[in-house]
Design an enzyme around this catalytic site. Sequence first.
Site, short mmCIF file in Angstrom:
data_model
loop_
_atom_site.label_atom_id
_atom_site.label_comp_id
_atom_site.label_asym_id
_atom_site.label_seq_id
_atom_site.Cartn_x
_atom_site.Cartn_y
_atom_site.Cartn_z
N SER A 107 29.99 44.54 45.85
CA SER A 107 30.88 44.66 46.99
C SER A 107 32.51 45.14 46.07
CB SER A 107 31.36 43.24 47.27
OG SER A 107 30.07 42.95 47.87
N HIS A 109 30.01 34.57 42.04
CA HIS A 109 29.07 34.55 43.59
C HIS A 109 28.88 33.51 44.30
CE1 HIS A 109 29.12 39.11 41.96
NE2 HIS A 109 27.37 38.77 41.57
N ARG A 147 32.24 44.22 51.27
CA ARG A 147 32.36 45.20 51.07
C ARG A 147 31.09 45.75 52.36
NH1 ARG A 147 29.36 49.10 46.42
NH2 ARG A 147 29.72 51.45 47.27
N ARG A 155 27.89 53.70 39.38
CA ARG A 155 27.11 54.70 40.35
C ARG A 155 27.37 55.95 40.65
NH1 ARG A 155 24.08 55.57 45.03
NH2 ARG A 155 25.51 53.36 46.43
N LYS A 156 27.82 55.70 42.06
CA LYS A 156 28.61 56.64 42.68
C LYS A 156 30.46 56.07 43.53
CE LYS A 156 24.60 59.01 44.74
NZ LYS A 156 24.41 59.59 46.50
#
Length: 331
Positions: free
Chosen positions: A78, A140, A162, A295-296
Site C-alpha cells: 500500500s 502491518h 491504497r 514494480r511499476k
Amino acid sequence: MEKKQDLECSSAEVVDNSSNDKFQELLQTLEQVIWDGVPLVKYAGCWLQVNHLRPVLSSQKHFKAKDTDIILSTMPKSGTTWLKALTFSIANRNVFPIDQSPLLTSNPHMLVSFLELNVYWKQDNPNLENIPSPRIFSTHMHFKLLPDSIRESNCKIIYICRNPLDQFVSLIHFLSQKNFGKDPDPIAIDEAFDMYRQGIHAFGPFWDHILGYWNAYLENPRKVLFLKYEDLKEDITSQVKKIAEFMGFPFSQEEEEQGLIDQISGLCSFETLSNLAVNNTGNMEGRVKPNLFFRKGQVGDWTNYLTPAMTERIKKLMDSKFEGSGLRFKT
Ligand code: PAP
C-alpha cells in the site's frame, strides 16, 4: 470449519511461557487456512501468517512506545517502502545531506524496521532503549492488534492505504516473485482473488485493516495521520509537507525556499529509488530481492489484470464495506 477463537488469551501469558505449550494451545484454538502455500491463522478477527503470530504477541507484551516514536502502519503493498523513505528522510534531514542519504546505499526497509517482521521476529524482548529519537518503526498490524503502549502514549501513527484494486494486483505480483521467482506453485490470481474477497490474505481482511485506522484517525487526528497512496502520487509536495508537520518536523520557510521538499520527494520517488544499485542487487536478509518492492508504482495498473467481473465484485464489496464511513478511493 470455524474454530473457536480464544480472544481472551493474553499475549503476556502466551509469550511468557518458555515451554511453548501455551502458544501451541492458542494455535489449536485458531481457525487456519492455507494461503499461497503458507498457513494463515485468524487471531482476533485478523488473518496472520502463522509465523507472524508469535512476534505480534511479543511486541504486544514488550514494546514500550515513547512519546517521540513514529509508527508507520500499512497493509502490505500500500506504500510502505515509499512512506519509510519519506519519513526517514524528513526526520534525518539535518543529519544527512540529501546527496549523502543512507537511502542511496540502503533499501528503505533496512532503515526502518517492522515490529513484527524484524524487531520481534529475531528476539522476544530486544532492547530498543538506545535507539535515538525519533524512533521510527513500521507495522502491518491491524490497529486493534497494536501494542497498548502505542495507543496509550503520545507517539504518532502514520497510516497509508491504497485503493484495494491496485493493492491486490501489487500483492499477487509480489507473491509470484517472493521466493526469488522459484516458487513452483504460486497462488493463481483467481484463487487469490476469491480469498481476498473473503478477507483472507496476510493482514486481512483489508476492509477491517483500513477502517480500523480510519476510525482511529477520525477519533484523534492528532494521533493518527491517514494518507492515501493515490494522493501522494497526485501531489507529493503538499503530502510531504503534511507528513513533516504531523511528525513534528515542519519545514521552515528557508528550507522550502531551498527546495528541500522537492529534493526529498525526488530522492524518495519511485524513479530514483528503483534505479539505485542497492535496490537492484543482492537480497535482503536472505529473504527477498530488494527490487521486489519496486514494480511499476502506478495508480490504475489493476485495469491490466482484473476482468470486468472481478472489478465489479471488488467495487461492490468496497461499497458495502466502506459505506457510511466517509472513505473514498481514487482507482
Ligand atoms: P510492502 O508493504 O511489502 O513493503 P509496499 O512498499 O507497501 O510493499 O508496496 C509496494 C508497492 O509500492 C509496489 O507497487 P506496484 O506493485 O503497484 O508497482 C511498488 O512499485 C510501489 N512503490 C515502492 N516504492 C515506491 C515509491 N517510491 N513511489 C511510488 N510507489 C512505490
